[in-house]
Design a protein around this motif. Structure first.
Motif, PDB file in Angstrom:
ATOM      1  N   ASN A   1      -7.349   2.756  -2.969  1.00 46.67           N
ATOM      2  CA  ASN A   1      -6.910   3.743  -1.629  1.00 46.67           C
ATOM      3  C   ASN A   1      -6.217   4.723  -2.108  1.00 46.67           C
ATOM      4  O   ASN A   1      -6.247   5.759  -1.619  1.00 46.67           O
ATOM      5  CB  ASN A   1      -6.718   2.637  -0.657  1.00 46.67           C
ATOM      6  N   ALA A   2      -5.026   4.286  -2.730  1.00 45.39           N
ATOM      7  CA  ALA A   2      -3.983   5.246  -3.106  1.00 45.39           C
ATOM      8  C   ALA A   2      -4.563   6.419  -3.936  1.00 45.39           C
ATOM      9  O   ALA A   2      -4.068   7.631  -3.647  1.00 45.39           O
ATOM     10  CB  ALA A   2      -2.980   4.377  -3.994  1.00 45.39           C
TER      11      ALA A   2
ATOM     12  N   GLN B   1       0.858  -1.255  -0.165  1.00 48.70           N
ATOM     13  CA  GLN B   1       0.029   0.107   0.057  1.00 48.70           C
ATOM     14  C   GLN B   1       0.843   1.370  -0.047  1.00 48.70           C
ATOM     15  O   GLN B   1       0.523   2.231  -0.645  1.00 48.70           O
ATOM     16  CB  GLN B   1      -0.984   0.092   1.062  1.00 48.70           C
TER      17      GLN B   1
ATOM     18  N   LYS C   1      -7.814   7.614  -3.824  1.00 52.56           N
ATOM     19  CA  LYS C   1      -8.310   8.380  -2.883  1.00 52.56           C
ATOM     20  C   LYS C   1      -7.292   9.354  -2.018  1.00 52.56           C
ATOM     21  O   LYS C   1      -7.672  10.531  -2.088  1.00 52.56           O
ATOM     22  CB  LYS C   1      -9.362   7.665  -2.146  1.00 52.56           C
ATOM     23  N   LYS C   2      -6.254   8.673  -1.656  1.00 55.73           N
ATOM     24  CA  LYS C   2      -5.307   9.398  -0.897  1.00 55.73           C
ATOM     25  C   LYS C   2      -4.769  10.391  -1.723  1.00 55.73           C
ATOM     26  O   LYS C   2      -4.378  11.516  -1.206  1.00 55.73           O
ATOM     27  CB  LYS C   2      -4.470   8.227  -0.352  1.00 55.73           C
ATOM     28  N   SER C   3      -4.530  10.025  -3.043  1.00 56.83           N
ATOM     29  CA  SER C   3      -3.643  11.260  -3.798  1.00 56.83           C
ATOM     30  C   SER C   3      -4.442  12.648  -3.804  1.00 56.83           C
ATOM     31  O   SER C   3      -4.063  13.829  -3.931  1.00 56.83           O
ATOM     32  CB  SER C   3      -3.430  10.693  -5.341  1.00 56.83           C
TER      33      SER C   3
ATOM     34  N   ASP D   1       0.877   4.335  -2.723  1.00 58.17           N
ATOM     35  CA  ASP D   1       0.328   5.745  -2.131  1.00 58.17           C
ATOM     36  C   ASP D   1       1.563   6.607  -2.692  1.00 58.17           C
ATOM     37  O   ASP D   1       1.248   7.724  -3.420  1.00 58.17           O
ATOM     38  CB  ASP D   1       0.711   5.841  -0.774  1.00 58.17           C
TER      39      ASP D   1
ATOM     40  N   ASP E   1       0.896   9.407  -6.063  1.00 60.70           N
ATOM     41  CA  ASP E   1       0.943  10.980  -5.479  1.00 60.70           C
ATOM     42  C   ASP E   1       1.130  11.849  -6.904  1.00 60.70           C
ATOM     43  O   ASP E   1       2.002  11.579  -7.291  1.00 60.70           O
ATOM     44  CB  ASP E   1       1.982  11.112  -4.465  1.00 60.70           C
TER      45      ASP E   1
END
Length: 251
Positions: A64-65, A9, A67-69, A13, A17
């Motif tokens: 997940n990555a 993960q 969304k996090k970006s 991530d 980015d």
């Protein structure tokens, strides 16, 4: 080129980015030797190369990555026909490849069940370096529609992936991509993408159980055939040895 790992993960991530789209082209490698896939206890889902991780869990990690970006708005995923578990091709791929088709389809469902990141799922035909079936043109069906399976070049699918990464018509769409005879398709993806829409049908959610059932049935049949072939080969070898011994005694 930055090395990443769909099982990690933190790696994803970092990779996503600042990205606006991701092309998820990963696929689980075939077991070696290939017949190893017939024995699930030799291929646990804890293996990092198992389709459960590469084709399924990886899609949750990629989401997940994304969304996090905060910047990634589209996931373009290459899969395949996953709604025909009882076809001979699905049975063979699943039986010899640790349910690769089944977990690919489950990965599709991961994308469809969320609403934060747009997706484009591409189901290509038989990919190869070049199409050697006479003059062919491109064809698309949205909603995961059915097209006759045909060969299609890697370069054509690569071009489609890139075009879908920011095409508004292809958002939240499942596209079947094949080649067809002249007059039945188009020379360019751009023209075809103008006519596609987001998914509107309800995709079945019980495919994993059906794939497993079909694979159990097919696996027994494949194993029986293999044992039959092996038995036949052994009998031939024994016959040859007996013939050689008889000839030796005659001399």
């Amino acid at each position: 080129m930055i090395r990443g790992d769909v099982n990690d993960q933190d790696s994803l991530d970092s990779l996503l980015d600042g990205c606006t789209a991701v092309l998820a082209l990963q696929g689980a490698p075939a077991p070696k030797p290939i017949f190893r896939g017939l024995f699930p206890f030799l291929n646990p889902t804890t293996s990092p190369t198992h389709p459960f991780n590469i084709n399924y869990l990886s899609m949750q990690r990629i989401l997940n990555a994304a969304k996090k970006s905060g910047s990634c708005k589209r996931v373009v995923r290459i899969t395949g026909k996953g709604e025909t578990p009882y076809s001979i091709f699905s049975i063979l791929i699943n039986a010899l490849g640790n349910l690769a088709k089944a977990w690919n389809y489950e990965g599709e469902l991961v994308l469809r069940k969320q609403n934060e990141i747009d997706y484009t799922i591409i189901r290509p035909g038989v990919m190869s370096s070049e199409v050697k079936e006479g003059k062919k043109v491109l064809a698309l069906k949205d909603n995961g529609g059915d097209l006759k399976v045909s060969s299609i070049s890697y370069s054509d699918i690569a071009s489609l992936c890139i075009k879908c990464s920011n095409n508004p018509n292809a958002a939240r769409s499942t596209l079947t991509a094949m080649t067809v005879p002249e007059g039945e398709g188009s020379d360019t993806w751009d023209e075809l993408l103008q006519g596609v829409n987001e998914d509107t049908r309800v995709f079945p959610e019980n495919m994993l159980a059906e794939h497993k059932k079909a694979t159990r049935i097919g696996g027994v049949a494949i194993t029986a055939v293999l044992f039959g072939l092996m038995s036949g080969i052994v009998k031939i070898i024994i016959g040859i040895i007996a013939l050689i011994e008889d000839n030796s005694f005659d001399e």
